[in-house]
Design an enzyme around this catalytic site. Structure first.
Site, mmCIF file in Angstrom:
data_model
loop_
_atom_site.group_PDB
_atom_site.id
_atom_site.type_symbol
_atom_site.label_atom_id
_atom_site.label_comp_id
_atom_site.label_asym_id
_atom_site.label_seq_id
_atom_site.Cartn_x
_atom_site.Cartn_y
_atom_site.Cartn_z
ATOM 1 N N ASP A 1 0.854 -1.168 0.000
ATOM 2 C CA ASP A 1 0.000 0.000 0.000
ATOM 3 C C ASP A 1 0.903 1.235 0.000
ATOM 4 O OD1 ASP A 1 -2.522 1.420 0.273
ATOM 5 O OD2 ASP A 1 -1.882 1.845 2.316
ATOM 6 N N ASP B 1 -0.274 5.106 0.620
ATOM 7 C CA ASP B 1 -0.612 6.066 1.672
ATOM 8 C C ASP B 1 -0.554 5.387 3.033
ATOM 9 O OD1 ASP B 1 -1.149 8.052 -0.233
ATOM 10 O OD2 ASP B 1 -3.206 7.369 -0.467
#
Length: 356
Positions: A27, A29
């Protein structure tokens, strides 16, 4: 199922994940960066993971930017990446829409430039107005999304277009704390039309399928900061997961996690790819990880450090023991826990995790 089930975190990893898995599906963010800045130490950690033979895929529910823009941002942060290394939720949505309505179907994008770019890359026809009779509305995050785009989406959905959300994250991480995410804007369209959207980003398996297709992963490891997207998405797809604490999840939320939100591995940040992860074993009437013993009594937990035992390297062994002890007592549901310290070392550890 019964309490005989072993919680995922208990097994650990005797080898550093960078050598035990072929691809890390990271991922962005809250894992690689927060806002415009890299998480301290993560660029070097990812470079070392690559040296160890692990390939990296950068996976985001944020559909605002194109893969080219994301790759450029990563390179600026010291994480070399090609556009082909980036998988966005808009790409997963485009694949699903093309499969359902045909490769050239008219689609109305709502969101940042990455949404329309993904639709065009999939061969779909991008339209701008509800009067163009789109077969679907694909809605993703974009800072510029406002009343005009939302109104157009509402009219199109009321006229029969399928509402497709790239993700339903209610918040996004920022240096100022959580801010409104795509899910908050999707809720506007849902509430006005009364139509539930199809969600294709994490945790939907369509996102994982897109990642595996694009990276060719045989044994992927999902690395994320959110229980309800990254960790649940990995669980739904049958993939292993590593939770990091550089984003939105904190130790209290982890302890209370329901079964499909419980990760396989735990680390302070993505440097956890480079070290072995200790197992948690049943011992001394509780659960031990390294120097720490956790005991469960209903919704209450007690933690202590064994005298003379070696300290843990990453400062999380006590939390691992607490999680496994609590999850063993609550195998089928999430539950909040009250934790007490049995010695000063445990008290300091609980304070550092904000569990005291």
């Amino acid at each position: 199922m019964t309490g005989a089930r072993t919680p995922t975190l208990a097994s650990g990893s005797s080898r550093p994940p960078a050598t035990a898995f072929d691809v890390a599906l990271l991922d962005l963010d809250g894992v690689v960066y927060v806002g415009p800045d890299a998480v301290p130490g993560v660029p070097d950690a990812l470079a070392d993971a690559r040296k160890a033979g692990m390939r990296l895929g950068f996976v985001t529910n944020n559909a605002a930017r194109t893969p080219e823009d994301v790759a450029q941002h990563l390179a600026e942060l010291g994480v070399p990446a090609q556009a082909s290394d980036v998988i966005t939720s808009a790409m997963a949505a485009a694949t699903v829409v093309a499969e359902q309505f045909g490769a050239d179907a008219p689609v109305l994008p709502v969101g940042g430039p990455g949404v329309a770019a993904a639709l065009r890359a999939a061969g779909l026809t991008v339209v701008e107005r509800a009067e163009d009779r789109p077969r679907a509305v694909v809605q993703g995050y974009g800072r510029e999304v406002g009343w005009l785009q939302l109104a157009e989406a509402v009219v199109a959905v009321r006229n029969g277009a399928r509402h497709v959300a790239t993700n339903a994250d209610s918040t996004i991480p920022s240096p100022r704390g959580p801010l409104p995410g795509n899910g908050a804007m999707v809720a506007v369209v849902r509430n006005v039309t009364g139509q539930e959207p199809m969600v294709t980003g994490k945790p939907d398996p369509a996102m994982h399928a897109e990642c595996v297709r694009r990276t060719g992963a045989q044994r992927p490891l999902v690395v994320g900061d959110r229980l309800d997207t990254d960790i649940e998405g990995a669980a739904r797809a049958g993939a292993a997961s590593l939770l990091v604490f550089t984003g939105v999840t904190d130790p209290a939320a982890l302890l209370a996690a329901r079964p499909d939100h419980r990760p396989d591995l735990l680390a302070a940040d993505a440097a956890g790819l480079l070290v072995a992860h200790p197992a948690v074993v049943a011992e001394e009437g509780g659960h031990r990880c390294g120097a720490w013993i956790a005991r469960s009594g209903g919704d209450r937990l007690a933690l202590r450090r064994r005298g003379g035992a070696e300290a843990d390297d990453d400062g999380l062994d006590g939390l691992r023991a607490l999680c496994v002890a609590h999850w063993t007592a609550h195998p089928d549901e999430g539950a909040a826990a009250q934790v007490t310290a049995e010695d000063d070392d445990a008290r300091r550890a609980l304070e550092s995790w904000r569990l005291a």
